[in-house]
Motif scaffolding. Structure first.
Motif, PDB file in Angstrom:
ATOM      1  N   UNK A 194      -3.158  68.500  27.906  1.00 44.29           N
ATOM      2  CA  UNK A 194      -4.173  69.526  27.610  1.00 44.29           C
ATOM      3  C   UNK A 194      -3.534  70.804  27.059  1.00 44.29           C
ATOM      4  N   UNK A 195      -2.485  70.660  26.293  1.00 44.48           N
ATOM      5  CA  UNK A 195      -1.801  71.784  25.633  1.00 44.48           C
ATOM      6  C   UNK A 195      -1.347  72.859  26.619  1.00 44.48           C
ATOM      7  N   UNK A 196      -1.080  72.454  27.859  1.00 45.45           N
ATOM      8  CA  UNK A 196      -0.664  73.435  28.863  1.00 45.45           C
ATOM      9  C   UNK A 196       0.843  73.670  28.808  1.00 45.45           C
ATOM     10  N   UNK A 197       1.208  74.596  27.939  1.00 42.10           N
ATOM     11  CA  UNK A 197       2.612  74.991  27.798  1.00 42.10           C
ATOM     12  C   UNK A 197       2.665  76.480  28.112  1.00 42.10           C
ATOM     13  N   UNK A 198       3.593  76.936  28.961  1.00 50.18           N
ATOM     14  CA  UNK A 198       3.676  78.372  29.234  1.00 50.18           C
ATOM     15  C   UNK A 198       3.855  79.153  27.936  1.00 50.18           C
ATOM     16  N   UNK A 199       3.059  80.224  27.779  1.00 47.29           N
ATOM     17  CA  UNK A 199       3.091  81.027  26.553  1.00 47.29           C
ATOM     18  C   UNK A 199       4.519  81.497  26.250  1.00 47.29           C
ATOM     19  N   UNK A 200       5.267  81.782  27.327  1.00 49.83           N
ATOM     20  CA  UNK A 200       6.635  82.297  27.134  1.00 49.83           C
ATOM     21  C   UNK A 200       7.520  81.305  26.381  1.00 49.83           C
ATOM     22  N   UNK A 201       7.200  80.012  26.471  1.00 56.04           N
ATOM     23  CA  UNK A 201       8.018  79.016  25.768  1.00 56.04           C
ATOM     24  C   UNK A 201       7.691  78.936  24.282  1.00 56.04           C
ATOM     25  N   UNK A 202       6.652  79.672  23.858  1.00 49.53           N
ATOM     26  CA  UNK A 202       6.212  79.587  22.467  1.00 49.53           C
ATOM     27  C   UNK A 202       6.478  80.871  21.687  1.00 49.53           C
TER      28      UNK A 202
END
Length: 353
Positions: A194-202
């Motif tokens: 569900x596209x749950x990637x921590x914003x900090x990793x992007x």
């Protein structure tokens, strides 16, 4: 091309380009960015043509003002000129710290990235931070066969989010990652649901700053894949199709699909010959070379020279000094279509002193 310049403090606004095939989960990720309390002030530019992708209440019409979200994000839609929109945004520079551009599902992110090199005003105000590609783990294999855009989006990625990872088996995910590595040996792969990637990793990845991440080119992954493709035993049930493998390189050098070619050579380059070779390569093959990165040892230079490029755009600068006793090794990776591995190797070796 290889001029020496010292880097001043970079005050440009970092821009993240988000790409991915239709249905890969970009909308889910964007909605999270626009609603979640992540403490970042992001201006989101939707580069959609005619299709409404974010929740209707978030999309702003062409004539309207840029929409402000309650978590500090801004949202606007581009119909047409990206340069104009970025110009409008720079007038409200104090309202945001970062920009995220979503490209249409079928778009090749190359032209968007090139905008930031080609237009001087834009290049002075903004810098590309990273290209992030979302991939639908369940369906990407189908797209890789019939839609060239899917391979191109993978080829451009600095970070690749393997979304919907819960819908396929761990073995399938491993095989998929191996296939992605063939196309792009440089990207960081993150598995997600569900596209749950921590914003900090992007954000704040600085993938386009030539000297930032050059210690970690995973050349083992990029290097001469086809040498390893023959290790399968008689019981092998791997999918040996041309798309994923380089087998047929032994018959003719060109690979019609998108691949990575890694070159790793000890020695020092003649700057003039290198300049000429790179110049001709970009002039004649630039359309087919999506991304390139490298660390070079130039004759008479005490520092490493690092470079990277998107299509015909080339950016290079001196990096840290070579350490005492450090082997002067040149490492280059080219990602693109119709790459001729033998010709690239030979061309580069001709630049050595």
């Amino acid at each position: 091309m290889l001029g020496v310049k010292m880097a001043p403090v970079d005050r440009r606004v970092p821009v993240t380009v988000l790409t991915g095939f239709l249905g890969a989960g970009k909308t889910t990720l964007l909605n999270r960015i626009l609603k979640e309390n992540h403490g970042e002030r992001i201006a989101v530019i939707e580069n959609e043509f005619g299709e409404i992708s974010i929740d209707n209440d978030l999309v702003v019409g062409v004539e309207e003002e840029i929409f402000e979200m309650n978590n500090g994000c801004l949202c606007c839609t581009v119909r047409g000129d990206l340069i104009r929109t970025l110009g409008d945004l720079s007038k409200r520079r104090q309202k945001f710290d970062k920009i995220l551009i979503e490209t249409t599902g079928l778009a090749d992110p190359g032209p968007v990235a090139q905008t930031f090199f080609l237009d001087d005003k834009i290049a002075d105000a903004y810098r590309i931070d990273a290209i992030i590609t979302l991939v639908d783990a369940k369906h990407i294999s189908l797209h890789l066969g019939d839609a060239p855009e899917a391979s191109e989006q993978i080829a451009f990625a600095d970070v690749l989010i393997l979304n919907k990872s819960d819908l396929v088996s761990p073995e399938e995910l491993d095989a998929l990652e191996a296939r992605i590595r063939k196309i792009n040996a440089l990207c960081k792969i993150i598995r997600a649901t569900k596209a749950e990637v921590p914003i900090a990793q992007l954000l704040n990845l600085k993938s386009f700053n030539p000297s930032d991440k050059f210690e970690i080119i995973p050349l083992e992954a990029a290097h001469d894949h086809h040498e390893h493709d023959h290790e399968c035993g008689p019981e092998c049930d791997h999918d040996h199709n041309h798309e994923a493998h380089d087998h047929h390189e032994h018959h003719h050098h060109h690979d019609e699909t998108v691949t990575s070619v890694g070159i790793e050579v000890v020695g020092q380059c003649d700057p003039n010959r290198l300049n000429q070779w790179l110049g001709e390569l970009l002039q004649f093959k630039g359309e087919d070379i999506f991304r390139m990165k490298g660390v070079l040892a130039l004759k008479g230079q005490p520092v490493r020279f690092v470079f990277q490029g998107v299509h015909m755009m080339f950016d290079g600068e001196p990096d840290r000094p070579w350490k005492l006793g450090e082997e002067k090794k040149n490492r280059l990776v080219f990602i693109g279509r119709n790459l001729d591995r033998a010709a690239l190797n030979e061309g580069f070796r001709n630049c050595l002193v």
